[in-house]
Design a protein around this motif. Structure first.
Motif, mmCIF file in Angstrom:
data_model
loop_
_atom_site.group_PDB
_atom_site.id
_atom_site.type_symbol
_atom_site.label_atom_id
_atom_site.label_comp_id
_atom_site.label_asym_id
_atom_site.label_seq_id
_atom_site.Cartn_x
_atom_site.Cartn_y
_atom_site.Cartn_z
ATOM 1 N N LYS A 149 -25.714 68.202 3.824
ATOM 2 C CA LYS A 149 -26.382 68.396 2.529
ATOM 3 C C LYS A 149 -27.257 69.644 2.571
ATOM 4 O O LYS A 149 -27.399 70.365 1.586
ATOM 5 C CB LYS A 149 -27.236 67.172 2.188
ATOM 6 C CG LYS A 149 -26.405 66.009 1.698
ATOM 7 C CD LYS A 149 -26.100 66.148 0.215
ATOM 8 C CE LYS A 149 -24.729 65.595 -0.074
ATOM 9 N NZ LYS A 149 -24.147 66.004 -1.324
ATOM 10 N N TYR A 151 -9.273 52.840 -4.256
ATOM 11 C CA TYR A 151 -9.728 53.561 -3.059
ATOM 12 C C TYR A 151 -8.697 54.598 -2.606
ATOM 13 O O TYR A 151 -8.988 55.455 -1.801
ATOM 14 C CB TYR A 151 -9.979 52.577 -1.925
ATOM 15 C CG TYR A 151 -11.218 51.742 -2.121
ATOM 16 C CD1 TYR A 151 -12.462 52.214 -1.717
ATOM 17 C CD2 TYR A 151 -11.164 50.495 -2.708
ATOM 18 C CE1 TYR A 151 -13.603 51.456 -1.893
ATOM 19 C CE2 TYR A 151 -12.290 49.726 -2.901
ATOM 20 C CZ TYR A 151 -13.503 50.213 -2.490
ATOM 21 O OH TYR A 151 -14.641 49.469 -2.669
ATOM 22 N N LYS A 175 -5.951 62.147 0.330
ATOM 23 C CA LYS A 175 -6.128 62.238 1.778
ATOM 24 C C LYS A 175 -5.420 61.080 2.461
ATOM 25 O O LYS A 175 -4.697 61.252 3.432
ATOM 26 C CB LYS A 175 -7.616 62.229 2.131
ATOM 27 C CG LYS A 175 -8.319 63.525 1.800
ATOM 28 C CD LYS A 175 -9.667 63.612 2.484
ATOM 29 C CE LYS A 175 -10.318 64.962 2.252
ATOM 30 N NZ LYS A 175 -10.545 65.267 0.851
ATOM 31 N N ARG A 176 -5.635 59.879 1.942
ATOM 32 C CA ARG A 176 -5.013 58.720 2.564
ATOM 33 C C ARG A 176 -3.495 58.775 2.396
ATOM 34 O O ARG A 176 -2.742 58.481 3.326
ATOM 35 C CB ARG A 176 -5.578 57.437 1.951
ATOM 36 C CG ARG A 176 -5.091 56.169 2.619
ATOM 37 C CD ARG A 176 -5.741 54.935 2.026
ATOM 38 N NE ARG A 176 -7.077 54.701 2.531
ATOM 39 C CZ ARG A 176 -7.363 53.782 3.465
ATOM 40 N NH1 ARG A 176 -6.434 53.044 3.979
ATOM 41 N NH2 ARG A 176 -8.607 53.618 3.873
ATOM 42 N N PHE A 228 -13.596 65.828 4.003
ATOM 43 C CA PHE A 228 -12.836 65.236 5.103
ATOM 44 C C PHE A 228 -13.727 64.252 5.860
ATOM 45 O O PHE A 228 -13.323 63.158 6.215
ATOM 46 C CB PHE A 228 -12.342 66.347 6.027
ATOM 47 C CG PHE A 228 -11.532 65.852 7.191
ATOM 48 C CD1 PHE A 228 -10.197 65.536 7.039
ATOM 49 C CD2 PHE A 228 -12.107 65.732 8.438
ATOM 50 C CE1 PHE A 228 -9.451 65.075 8.113
ATOM 51 C CE2 PHE A 228 -11.368 65.275 9.516
ATOM 52 C CZ PHE A 228 -10.037 64.949 9.354
ATOM 53 N N LEU A 229 -14.995 64.672 6.064
ATOM 54 C CA LEU A 229 -15.942 63.826 6.789
ATOM 55 C C LEU A 229 -16.390 62.643 5.947
ATOM 56 O O LEU A 229 -16.371 61.499 6.372
ATOM 57 C CB LEU A 229 -17.171 64.655 7.181
ATOM 58 C CG LEU A 229 -17.078 65.432 8.476
ATOM 59 C CD1 LEU A 229 -18.317 66.279 8.640
ATOM 60 C CD2 LEU A 229 -16.917 64.493 9.659
ATOM 61 N N TYR A 230 -16.836 62.955 4.733
ATOM 62 C CA TYR A 230 -17.392 61.913 3.878
ATOM 63 C C TYR A 230 -16.666 61.870 2.544
ATOM 64 O O TYR A 230 -16.459 62.906 1.920
ATOM 65 C CB TYR A 230 -18.870 62.196 3.578
ATOM 66 C CG TYR A 230 -19.783 61.909 4.727
ATOM 67 C CD1 TYR A 230 -20.296 60.635 4.918
ATOM 68 C CD2 TYR A 230 -20.136 62.922 5.611
ATOM 69 C CE1 TYR A 230 -21.137 60.375 5.980
ATOM 70 C CE2 TYR A 230 -20.985 62.662 6.674
ATOM 71 C CZ TYR A 230 -21.482 61.380 6.853
ATOM 72 O OH TYR A 230 -22.309 61.117 7.905
ATOM 73 N N VAL A 231 -16.318 60.682 2.096
ATOM 74 C CA VAL A 231 -15.865 60.545 0.718
ATOM 75 C C VAL A 231 -17.091 60.865 -0.151
ATOM 76 O O VAL A 231 -18.155 60.311 0.068
ATOM 77 C CB VAL A 231 -15.365 59.118 0.432
ATOM 78 C CG1 VAL A 231 -15.012 58.952 -1.032
ATOM 79 C CG2 VAL A 231 -14.160 58.808 1.297
ATOM 80 N N PRO A 232 -16.966 61.796 -1.112
ATOM 81 C CA PRO A 232 -18.149 62.248 -1.858
ATOM 82 C C PRO A 232 -18.814 61.116 -2.654
ATOM 83 O O PRO A 232 -18.206 60.074 -2.897
ATOM 84 C CB PRO A 232 -17.587 63.299 -2.812
ATOM 85 C CG PRO A 232 -16.197 63.557 -2.416
ATOM 86 C CD PRO A 232 -15.745 62.450 -1.542
ATOM 87 N N ASP A 233 -20.071 61.374 -3.076
ATOM 88 C CA ASP A 233 -20.817 60.351 -3.827
ATOM 89 C C ASP A 233 -20.533 60.433 -5.320
ATOM 90 O O ASP A 233 -21.262 59.888 -6.129
ATOM 91 C CB ASP A 233 -22.319 60.500 -3.567
ATOM 92 C CG ASP A 233 -22.833 61.877 -3.940
ATOM 93 O OD1 ASP A 233 -22.000 62.760 -4.223
ATOM 94 O OD2 ASP A 233 -24.057 62.072 -3.951
ATOM 95 N N LYS A 234 -19.483 61.141 -5.673
ATOM 96 C CA LYS A 234 -19.123 61.295 -7.075
ATOM 97 C C LYS A 234 -18.834 59.931 -7.712
ATOM 98 O O LYS A 234 -18.159 59.095 -7.124
ATOM 99 C CB LYS A 234 -17.883 62.180 -7.156
ATOM 100 C CG LYS A 234 -17.464 62.497 -8.560
ATOM 101 C CD LYS A 234 -16.280 63.452 -8.573
ATOM 102 C CE LYS A 234 -15.818 63.576 -10.010
ATOM 103 N NZ LYS A 234 -14.699 64.430 -10.197
ATOM 104 N N VAL A 235 -19.358 59.711 -8.915
ATOM 105 C CA VAL A 235 -19.081 58.453 -9.613
ATOM 106 C C VAL A 235 -18.269 58.739 -10.867
ATOM 107 O O VAL A 235 -18.209 59.863 -11.349
ATOM 108 C CB VAL A 235 -20.378 57.703 -9.996
ATOM 109 C CG1 VAL A 235 -21.109 57.239 -8.765
ATOM 110 C CG2 VAL A 235 -21.251 58.560 -10.873
ATOM 111 N N LEU A 270 -24.764 63.759 7.762
ATOM 112 C CA LEU A 270 -24.799 63.854 6.303
ATOM 113 C C LEU A 270 -25.951 64.748 5.862
ATOM 114 O O LEU A 270 -25.798 65.601 4.985
ATOM 115 C CB LEU A 270 -24.942 62.456 5.703
ATOM 116 C CG LEU A 270 -24.886 62.363 4.188
ATOM 117 C CD1 LEU A 270 -23.537 62.820 3.685
ATOM 118 C CD2 LEU A 270 -25.136 60.922 3.734
ATOM 119 N N MET A 324 -25.034 58.531 12.178
ATOM 120 C CA MET A 324 -24.166 59.424 11.412
ATOM 121 C C MET A 324 -24.874 60.016 10.203
ATOM 122 O O MET A 324 -24.400 60.962 9.596
ATOM 123 C CB MET A 324 -22.920 58.654 10.949
ATOM 124 C CG MET A 324 -21.853 58.594 12.031
ATOM 125 S SD MET A 324 -21.378 60.244 12.570
ATOM 126 C CE MET A 324 -20.523 59.895 14.083
#
Lengths: 385, 450
Positions: A9, A51, A55-56, A34-41, A5, A1
């Motif tokens: 990117k 979590y 979306k959930r 939708f595909l990936y939860v972003p890497d935002k911190v 990604l 997968m």
């Protein structure tokens, strides 16, 4: 997968400001997240976040709608066989027949609605709001199956633009968007939204066996008297004519259970609305005159769109009352209004839709009084101190 | 003894990485720093330059609006650097520790002093900023007599130190002296809140002239703001003060020994650190000694304070002015495929939308991932569940966003601090920066009221 990604990117710069596909940023964003939860911190405030996200939240409601959708598909087939005197269809025949009739409605609803949402997100520079995932599923489920697709498209556009976006988008709207779509069609094209024929696939195009009435229980009660109502069990299970998702109380209750267990739906509204309708029904049983007031009170809970409206529309957190006390008042008044409209209004059996829309308008007022009580408590403290 | 106040609302976040109850010997520190971000709303005027020699207790800077509020050096040494950020805003004063010289402010029994004398002593010694006031949760303004003083003697934040353990390891018996000093500052009472079991520390149990309360319930029951709300809420026009328990000791120490010495016992916690123990440290000390060859693999975030309200510091950064713990948390800068759709066996959540809610598992690893994107407020009725106050959180937030001063006042802005709303921010599926909004509302009120 990881391949996916990397690909994603690589495409990203195209959609950023100055990129070739800048105008599709909201679309890219919608699909990427939708595909990936972003890497935002986290950068400020709490360093950890739950979590749970929109979306959930929304997908839980969509899942809760599935039992009603699946039963609705089967019921489309079932009603069709009854109206046309077909006797050799199996359960799966009926289900697939119904699902194939329903799919175009769902597709049109999503394509039109999400299309407008993408444009709105692009204009505002926001991320896509997931709210329409639910609205887009609700709309086909509260329509008659034979509604023309262009009508559906127009009503969706009306609901999303006039009902939601001009107020500022998801979270800001006053009226439930799905009910806005239905109300729009109801008043613009009543011929396609009411009557004996619209609820059953194929009847609007003529045909059907003689003397078959496709009227919903509410219409039956109005026209023929309450003696001709289907049995309570039929109405509870849902093998009766009606909007796609509204007929089966049992399927809706499974959805309600999902919403209540996950805490996404408000038990306060569901409980108080049930009690409100029951109470009003009982009051009419005792004190009312005229045959229609004598419908057993619990029939109101299993007839028409009551259960569906209560579980999926009245509980819409944006358009319902927002304070916990307010929710009890809002729910109870909605339940009472449903019965009042049904019983005292000779023209429309549409009690649930109109009651919820009406109470949507009053919800901010209810909250206002609840919050004011809090303010008064605080002021009183100052005076007594 | 005291009545028990039961709070049902709130949430204990079950994060892994609690500190073992072992106090490690002090590690030598040479870099100290006072960060301006620890004092929201403060406009500071420097009294030192790079190269200035200071002693423990020497003034570094003061408050522009209240010049009598002074902030002093925790150690003796040389001002090495004055760090400025964007637009030359002061960020930090850094001191290289040298020698052990400290200013003697003289000993005294606070009970023999007048209110003015106690105030003067706290101000001149730089101990004053440990007093904070509600409304606004800022350094207390001198010249005001607070209605009461509140002290929380337990901490319910994630991985918070056990205050009984902390207090039984602190040097000296200065707590009663500290309380006596506080009693001089108010016409009302000094309130101290304990958890449901009370305390095992005799020094606390035997305190005189203190009104004890006990609180049962999940976080934020240990937040002093929540306790004030249930003991005697702050109404418009009233002022109460709050002090950290270890700073009551520091105040006592000042009067008993004459020195400004805020040495405290803190917990080193979090899933990102290997050796989790208690340490002795002074506010401002660099945490590099604690972290040395102790950090977990991967990128870690060092937080002075707890995971809900703490501040990010660098691995050499200074321990915060008001903090009781350091938390180390892995950074969460990764993509998660269909993360919003997973059943969530290992995902701790407030929400029952995760399978973890049905598992008996005790503690969960967490990181700094945002877990979603920002949205408008949609969900209702849940923020209230983690805020044990008679306050409508979303209505207050919306009043702040609209800049409606009167409504903010009516909805209880005087009673809250950003830390009380940290759990609302944590559970929010719309990912709103709630603590920042609350602080901006408080800043608006300060501006409006001056």
């Amino acid at each position: 997968m990881n391949f996916l990604l990397k690909k994603m990117k690589k495409m990203e710069p195209l959609f950023e400001k100055g990129g070739r596909l800048e105008k599709l940023r909201s679309v890219y964003d919608g699909f990427a997240t939708f595909l990936y939860v972003p890497d935002k911190v986290t950068t400020k405030g709490s360093h950890i976040r739950d979590y749970m996200d929109m979306k959930r939240t929304m997908i839980i409601v969509v899942i809760a709608l599935m039992p009603a959708l699946l039963f609705g598909s089967y019921n489309i087939g079932l009603q069709h066989t009854r109206a046309f005197g077909i006797i050799d269809w199996t359960l799966m025949n009926m289900f697939w027949f119904g699902l194939l009739k329903l799919l175009p409605l769902i597709i049109v609803s999503y394509v039109v609605g999400l299309g407008i949402e993408f444009i709105a997100a692009q204009i505002r520079g926001h991320e896509i709001n997931e709210g329409y995932l639910v609205t887009g599923m609700l709309i086909p489920l509260i329509m008659p199956i034979d509604v023309p697709l262009w009508m559906l498209a127009v009503s969706v556009a009306f609901a999303v633009i006039i009902g939601k976006e001009i107020f500022g988008g998801t979270g800001m709207n006053i009226l439930n968007p799905a009910l806005t779509a239905r109300a729009f069609l109801f008043f613009s094209y009543p011929g396609w939204m009411t009557g004996d024929k619209v609820w059953i696939e194929g009847l609007m195009n003529g045909g059907g066996i003689d003397a078959f009435s496709g009227a919903t229980p509410l219409a039956v009660a109005k026209l023929d008297g309450i003696g001709h109502l289907p049995s309570a069990m039929d109405m509870f299970i849902g093998t009766i004519p009606g909007s796609v998702g509204e007929t089966s109380v049992i399927a809706i209750l499974i959805g309600a259970l999902i919403l209540l267990v996950t805490g996404v739906g408000s038990w306060r509204i569901m409980l108080s609305m049930t009690l409100g309708a029951l109470g009003m029904g009982l009051l009419l049983n005792v004190a009312g005159t005229g045959e229609y007031t004598q419908i057993p009170a619990y029939y109101h809970l299993i007839m028409g769109g009551f259960a569906f409206g209560m579980v999926f529309m009245a509980t819409d957190p944006v358009t319902a009352a927002q304070t916990n006390t307010g929710k009890f008042i809002y729910g109870a008044l909605t339940g009472i209004m449903v019965v009042i409209i049904r019983v005292f209004n000779p023209a429309y059996p549409e009690g649930t839709m109109l009651a919820i829309l009406l109470m949507n308008v009053f919800a901010p007022l209810i909250d206002h009084y609840v919050v004011n009580a809090n303010i008064k408590r605080r002021l009183k403290r100052v005076r007594t101190a | 003894m005291s009545t028990l106040i039961r709070l049902r609302k709130g949430l204990n976040i079950r994060l892994t990485g609690r500190a073992e109850k072992i106090l490690l010997p002090e590690t030598p520190v040479t870099r100290f720093g006072i960060r301006f971000a620890d004092f929201p709303g403060l406009v500071a005027r420097l009294e030192v330059k790079e190269g200035t020699e200071v002693r423990a207790g020497s003034v570094l800077f003061h408050d522009k609006s209240f010049p009598e509020i002074k902030f002093v050096s925790p150690v003796s040494g040389v001002v090495r650097e004055i760090i400025r950020g964007e637009k030359r805003v002061l960020t930090e004063v850094v001191i290289d520790q040298e020698g052990k010289e400290k200013i003697d402010f003289g000993t005294a029994d606070p009970l023999t002093l007048t209110r003015e004398e106690v105030t003067a002593r706290l101000l001149s010694s730089g101990m004053w900023p440990v007093l904070r006031q509600r409304p606004y949760h800022i350094v207390a303004r001198p010249g005001v007599v607070p209605r009461a003083v509140f002290i929380s003697a337990f901490d319910t934040a994630p991985l918070a130190p056990d205050m009984d353990f902390v207090m039984s390891n602190i040097h000296g018996n200065h707590l009663q002296t500290g309380i006596n000093a506080l009693l001089r500052l108010t016409d009302g009472k000094v309130h101290m809140s304990l958890d449901a079991e009370g305390t095992r520390v005799a020094e606390i149990r035997n305190l005189k002239d203190v009104e004890f309360h006990r609180f049962a319930g999940p976080h934020p029951a240990g937040n002093v703001g929540v306790q004030i709300h249930h003991i005697e809420p702050v109404s418009k026009g009233e002022v109460v003060w709050t002090v950290d328990l270890q700073d009551v000791v520091a105040i006592g120490r000042l009067f008993d020994t004459g020195y400004h010495d805020r040495e405290r016992v803190i917990a080193l916690t979090g899933p990102g650190i290997m050796n989790r123990k208690y340490h002795r440290i002074r506010p401002g000390a660099s945490v590099s000694g604690l972290l040395k060859s102790n950090l977990g693999e991967g990128r870690q975030r060092i937080i002075s304070g707890n995971v809900l309200t703490g501040k990010i510091i660098s691995p050499e950064g200074s321990f915060g002015f008001y903090d009781n713990m350091v938390t180390v948390l892995p950074e969460g800068d990764y993509h998660e495929l269909f993360g919003w759709a997973t059943p969530g066996l290992k995902k701790f959540s407030y929400w029952r939308a995760f399978v973890s809610k049905m598992l008996p598992r005790k503690e969960y690893a967490m990181d700094t991932n945002f877990h979603g994107g920002h949205r408008a407020f949609v969900i209702t009725g849940h923020y209230e569940n983690v805020l044990p106050m008679d306050i409508y959180p979303v209505h207050l937030l919306k009043a702040i966003m609209a800049g409606d001063i009167e409504l903010m006042e009516n909805l209880g802005i005087y009673e809250v601090a950003e830390e009380d709303f940290a759990l609302c921010e944590y559970i929010d599926p719309s990912k709103t920066e709630i603590q920042e909004i609350i602080r901006s509302g408080i800043n608006m009120m300060i501006k409006e009221m001056n």
